[in-house]
Enzyme design. Structure first.
Site, PDB file in Angstrom:
ATOM      1  N   HIS A  47     -33.301  29.592   5.548  1.00 12.61           N
ATOM      2  CA  HIS A  47     -34.347  29.031   6.411  1.00 12.61           C
ATOM      3  C   HIS A  47     -35.559  29.962   6.384  1.00 12.61           C
ATOM      4  O   HIS A  47     -35.440  31.148   6.060  1.00 12.61           O
ATOM      5  CB  HIS A  47     -33.839  28.886   7.838  1.00 12.61           C
ATOM      6  CG  HIS A  47     -32.800  27.821   7.994  1.00 12.61           C
ATOM      7  ND1 HIS A  47     -32.406  27.352   9.227  1.00 12.61           N
ATOM      8  CD2 HIS A  47     -32.065  27.128   7.089  1.00 12.61           C
ATOM      9  CE1 HIS A  47     -31.484  26.416   9.075  1.00 12.61           C
ATOM     10  NE2 HIS A  47     -31.254  26.267   7.783  1.00 12.61           N
ATOM     11  N   GLU A  49     -37.280  31.440   8.700  1.00 11.88           N
ATOM     12  CA  GLU A  49     -37.175  32.629   9.552  1.00 11.88           C
ATOM     13  C   GLU A  49     -36.255  33.676   8.933  1.00 11.88           C
ATOM     14  O   GLU A  49     -36.574  34.867   8.926  1.00 11.88           O
ATOM     15  CB  GLU A  49     -36.653  32.237  10.938  1.00 11.88           C
ATOM     16  CG  GLU A  49     -37.560  31.282  11.700  1.00 11.88           C
ATOM     17  CD  GLU A  49     -37.293  29.805  11.415  1.00 11.88           C
ATOM     18  OE1 GLU A  49     -37.852  28.977  12.150  1.00 11.88           O
ATOM     19  OE2 GLU A  49     -36.555  29.465  10.469  1.00 11.88           O
ATOM     20  N   CYS A  77     -33.694  27.210  14.693  1.00  8.95           N
ATOM     21  CA  CYS A  77     -32.335  26.782  15.040  1.00  8.95           C
ATOM     22  C   CYS A  77     -31.547  27.989  15.565  1.00  8.95           C
ATOM     23  O   CYS A  77     -32.011  29.127  15.516  1.00  8.95           O
ATOM     24  CB  CYS A  77     -31.637  26.188  13.809  1.00  8.95           C
ATOM     25  SG  CYS A  77     -31.192  27.405  12.546  1.00  8.95           S
ATOM     26  N   CYS A  80     -31.078  30.934  13.113  1.00  7.87           N
ATOM     27  CA  CYS A  80     -32.273  31.767  12.963  1.00  7.87           C
ATOM     28  C   CYS A  80     -32.502  32.637  14.198  1.00  7.87           C
ATOM     29  O   CYS A  80     -32.895  33.793  14.084  1.00  7.87           O
ATOM     30  CB  CYS A  80     -33.482  30.892  12.669  1.00  7.87           C
ATOM     31  SG  CYS A  80     -33.371  30.095  11.043  1.00  7.87           S
TER      32      CYS A  80
END
Length: 158
Positions: A47, A49, A77, A80
């Site tokens: 992801h 992040e 999410c 993260c």
């Protein structure tokens, strides 16, 4: 935030990416950046992040990002958020909320992976092991504890 959004927009032109960009900032300077490469890297943890945290850690030569801030194009999410917590990120800034991104993605399918149920992820990530939906069984804990203890022994304060 402008750089996080620029990374998000860049993903529109790069195959195998999704429009989630993030940057890590230390003392007003971007020290890490990333965007979602989950499909391109065959890595569901890739992801924006997480990629920004990985980049910052490599560049700074540390796993401790205490005092750093993270700017992201979308509310992160639970995975993260956990990565931010582990790394020591001091503050989060986000653009779109999860609800807003859900509305934008209404009806979209990603053939390479199953959709992420954000609410289920929040519940699973925060639940004690015995209450999680993912079946789990402990095995060989004595051996694992011996290895962990061997690693920790020379690192203990005298």
């Amino acid at each position: 935030m402008q750089r996080a959004l620029a990374l998000s927009a860049q993903a529109l032109q790069e195959p195998g990416t999704e429009p989630f960009g993030a940057v890590v900032v230390k003392d007003g300077v971007i020290v890490g950046e990333g965007f979602n490469h989950s499909v391109a890297h065959h890595d569901p943890t890739s992801h924006g992040e997480v990629e920004a945290i990985r980049d910052a850690c490599r560049k700074l030569g540390t796993v401790n990002l205490s005092g750093c801030e993270l700017y992201t194009s979308c509310e992160p999410c639970a995975m993260c958020v956990a990565a931010m917590h582990i790394a020591g990120i001091a503050k989060l800034y986000y653009a779109a909320s999860l609800a807003q991104s859900g509305e934008a993605f209404e009806g979209v399918t990603v053939a390479a992976r199953h959709p992420i149920d954000v609410e289920a992820l929040r519940i699973e990530a925060g639940a004690p092991l015995e209450r999680r939906r993912l079946p789990a069984e402990q095995k060989m804990d004595d051996e694992a504890v011996r290895i962990l203890s061997a690693w920790a022994a020379p690192r203990r304060a005298a």
